[in-house]
Design a protein around this motif. Sequence first.
Motif, PDB file in Angstrom:
ATOM      1  N   ARG A 132       6.377   2.809  12.438  1.00  0.00           N
ATOM      2  CA  ARG A 132       6.454   2.031  13.683  1.00  0.00           C
ATOM      3  C   ARG A 132       5.082   1.447  14.040  1.00  0.00           C
ATOM      4  NH1 ARG A 132      10.491   5.746  15.909  1.00  0.00           N
ATOM      5  NH2 ARG A 132      12.447   4.587  16.029  1.00  0.00           N
ATOM      6  N   GLU A 133       4.026   2.245  13.838  1.00  0.00           N
ATOM      7  CA  GLU A 133       2.673   1.748  14.096  1.00  0.00           C
ATOM      8  C   GLU A 133       2.348   0.556  13.209  1.00  0.00           C
ATOM      9  OE1 GLU A 133      -0.922   4.114  15.022  1.00  0.00           O
ATOM     10  OE2 GLU A 133       0.319   5.810  14.397  1.00  0.00           O
ATOM     11  N   VAL A 134       2.720   0.653  11.925  1.00  0.00           N
ATOM     12  CA  VAL A 134       2.472  -0.435  10.990  1.00  0.00           C
ATOM     13  C   VAL A 134       3.195  -1.699  11.441  1.00  0.00           C
ATOM     14  CG1 VAL A 134       2.903  -1.239   8.627  1.00  0.00           C
ATOM     15  CG2 VAL A 134       1.978   1.059   9.015  1.00  0.00           C
ATOM     16  N   LEU A 157      -5.299   1.839   9.921  1.00  0.00           N
ATOM     17  CA  LEU A 157      -4.969   2.013  11.337  1.00  0.00           C
ATOM     18  C   LEU A 157      -6.045   2.804  12.078  1.00  0.00           C
ATOM     19  CD1 LEU A 157      -1.169   2.857  10.987  1.00  0.00           C
ATOM     20  CD2 LEU A 157      -2.063   0.951  12.353  1.00  0.00           C
ATOM     21  N   GLU A 158      -6.660   3.756  11.379  1.00  0.00           N
ATOM     22  CA  GLU A 158      -7.629   4.651  12.018  1.00  0.00           C
ATOM     23  C   GLU A 158      -9.067   4.155  11.925  1.00  0.00           C
ATOM     24  OE1 GLU A 158      -6.859   8.412  10.166  1.00  0.00           O
ATOM     25  OE2 GLU A 158      -5.009   8.769  11.323  1.00  0.00           O
ATOM     26  N   HIS A 159      -9.292   3.020  11.252  1.00  0.00           N
ATOM     27  CA  HIS A 159     -10.662   2.520  11.059  1.00  0.00           C
ATOM     28  C   HIS A 159     -11.192   1.872  12.345  1.00  0.00           C
ATOM     29  CE1 HIS A 159     -14.043   0.232   9.376  1.00  0.00           C
ATOM     30  NE2 HIS A 159     -14.038   1.148   8.430  1.00  0.00           N
ATOM     31  N   PRO A 160     -12.491   2.023  12.624  1.00  0.00           N
ATOM     32  CA  PRO A 160     -13.068   1.425  13.842  1.00  0.00           C
ATOM     33  C   PRO A 160     -12.903  -0.095  13.937  1.00  0.00           C
ATOM     34  CG  PRO A 160     -14.613   2.974  12.833  1.00  0.00           C
ATOM     35  CD  PRO A 160     -13.467   2.847  11.887  1.00  0.00           C
ATOM     36  N   ASP A 161     -12.786  -0.772  12.787  1.00  0.00           N
ATOM     37  CA  ASP A 161     -12.641  -2.239  12.803  1.00  0.00           C
ATOM     38  C   ASP A 161     -11.209  -2.689  13.106  1.00  0.00           C
ATOM     39  OD1 ASP A 161     -15.277  -2.401  12.194  1.00  0.00           O
ATOM     40  OD2 ASP A 161     -15.022  -3.036  10.111  1.00  0.00           O
ATOM     41  N   PHE A 162     -10.270  -1.749  13.128  1.00  0.00           N
ATOM     42  CA  PHE A 162      -8.870  -2.136  13.293  1.00  0.00           C
ATOM     43  C   PHE A 162      -8.614  -2.925  14.583  1.00  0.00           C
ATOM     44  CE2 PHE A 162      -4.469  -1.583  14.556  1.00  0.00           C
ATOM     45  CZ  PHE A 162      -3.803  -1.949  13.404  1.00  0.00           C
ATOM     46  N   PRO A 163      -9.127  -2.482  15.732  1.00  0.00           N
ATOM     47  CA  PRO A 163      -8.836  -3.225  16.973  1.00  0.00           C
ATOM     48  C   PRO A 163      -9.391  -4.651  16.962  1.00  0.00           C
ATOM     49  CG  PRO A 163      -9.708  -1.030  17.453  1.00  0.00           C
ATOM     50  CD  PRO A 163      -9.913  -1.265  15.989  1.00  0.00           C
ATOM     51  N   GLY A 185       0.814  -1.208   0.000  1.00  0.00           N
ATOM     52  CA  GLY A 185       0.000   0.000   0.000  1.00  0.00           C
ATOM     53  C   GLY A 185       0.841   1.249   0.000  1.00  0.00           C
ATOM     54  N   VAL A 186       0.196   2.356  -0.340  1.00  0.00           N
ATOM     55  CA  VAL A 186       0.819   3.671  -0.159  1.00  0.00           C
ATOM     56  C   VAL A 186       0.529   4.077   1.286  1.00  0.00           C
ATOM     57  CG1 VAL A 186       0.624   4.301  -2.583  1.00  0.00           C
ATOM     58  CG2 VAL A 186      -1.246   4.877  -1.025  1.00  0.00           C
ATOM     59  N   PRO A 187       1.296   5.006   1.853  1.00  0.00           N
ATOM     60  CA  PRO A 187       1.112   5.354   3.268  1.00  0.00           C
ATOM     61  C   PRO A 187      -0.327   5.683   3.655  1.00  0.00           C
ATOM     62  CG  PRO A 187       3.144   6.320   2.463  1.00  0.00           C
ATOM     63  CD  PRO A 187       2.468   5.696   1.271  1.00  0.00           C
TER      64      PRO A 187
END
Length: 576
Positions: A345-347, A316-322, A307-309
């Motif tokens: 680092r988050e990725v 990362l910011e989507h509600p389904d991420f957790p 992916g692109v950044p």
Amino acid sequence: MALFRWYGIPHGKAHTGKFVWKKETLIDATFSDVLDSMVEEFPDQIAFKYTSLDYTRTYTEFRDDVDEFARVLISLGVKAGSHVAVWASNVPQWYIAFWATVKLGAVLVTVNTAYKIHEAEYLLKQSDTHTLIITYGAKDTSYGDIIARLCPELENTAEGEQLHAKRLPFLRNVITVGFEQKGCLTWEKALSYASKTPKAEVYRMAAQVDKDDVCNMQYTSGTTGFPKGVMLTHYNIVNNGKNIGDRMDLSTADRMMIQVPMFHCFGMVLAMTASMTHGASIFPLPYFSPKPALACINSEHITAFHGVPTMFISMLEHPDFPKTDFSYMRTGIMAGSPCPIDKMREVVDKMHMTEITIVYGQTEASPGCTMSSTDDSLEVRVATVGKELPEIECKIVDPETGEECPPNVNGEFVARGYNIMKGYYKMPEETAKAIDKDGWLHTGDLACKTEDGYYKITGRLKDMIIRGGENIYPKEIEEFIYTNPKVSDVQVIGVPDENYGEEIMACVILKEGETMTEQEMKDFVAASMARHKVPRYVDFVSAFPMNAAGKILKYKMREEAVEKLGLQKAASVVTA
């Protein structure tokens, strides 16, 4: 007979699959050879599985689909060297059409899904496209409506009859996917044409294909204005994909989600070809959206994706991420624009992508020139674009003298090797400008090489904007804006943006007595050009900054725009 022998997984790697062909070597194989080899060794391995569409195929079943559509193409008059264009998102028909086209020695022409009538007409005409495959459209663009406007002759063309259109004189067939249109064949009806050609003819044509034959044309814009058709060969793409997959340690154990578009080398080479030269399984999404991407990762135990950044950030910011299980994930490629180290680092930490890599290149290099390794430190993977890929020479040269620059000195990045394009289609002069007499591709990118042998991209010689991974050439937009009767002069520049890396700004001088709003100019561009080429900012000015010789100083315009728009923070992020 198999084209490879087994090579074991390096000791200490937590991978359980097998991979083929010795690492970091080149192979003499066409795309057809690659698929035949995978079928021979992994007949029941899943090649493609969609989570949002009803299409799952093993390597054997996929080759059957490819052979069937290859018979269709032959029945429709496609020959070795014919140009078949696909204007579609990542639907199953894209992959089938690609592999069938190149199996026959024909050339697959990729079409950007965001194109509108102005760009589509140019590409289809310049490429001498013989057969066109289209889906209904994307977002605010109907491909069917555009083709109907470009080829009104379709109204009087009977089903199955070859088209003869004034504006697109080489176009003979239009195949629609998911909808019907007058004068076109639906995909389903086209498949009935397979019976007109025996399978033996497919095998005969495939046997005639040479690894150095052109198999793909990707259109990339240029500083001269209109896009150029980059001619890439089987040898170019197969080996670039293979060596990129090698450096990612891809194997039969990997499950690659493809959410980047297939009309770019990013999807076609770095994802599809890298995966299929390693017997991996592919899980495509028709188009990127964070919710289905996270759902696919969760349900299919995805091990790799690109992916692109901005794609990574939106996931990362989507509600389904957790709620998403990333425990199977290990690698992927981030490319297209710089990524701040905190996001990387988050990725790595939150997506479990400890072996994520960076690739640098351009379409003319099919596309990869350098790549970081899975075991490079995170700092190295963020600050550099890695080292040369196998069998590719790279160096930094002084743009004025051509002399090689010492370490840590900026110059132009040039590359030479098996991966360099055959040339631009029907543009020998442009080809000669890009590739010098010694075979070096001049990228137009400013870079330096560290003492440790890593490359850093530091800027661009060429007048190009990179917005969220899309290469945008101001000249093309400028020439279109010039067609507006109210415009006297225009300069298009890139200005820094925290999310996309850069955004487009059009600086416009209107003709005396004329008035125009920003929205009016944006609407004018949006009506005929792809969404990503519409300026984010429009500034109506009375003059452009120039030097004593009368040359317009775009760097000065950019500096002024940063001040005027208050983009200092974005500028510091982009250049960091």
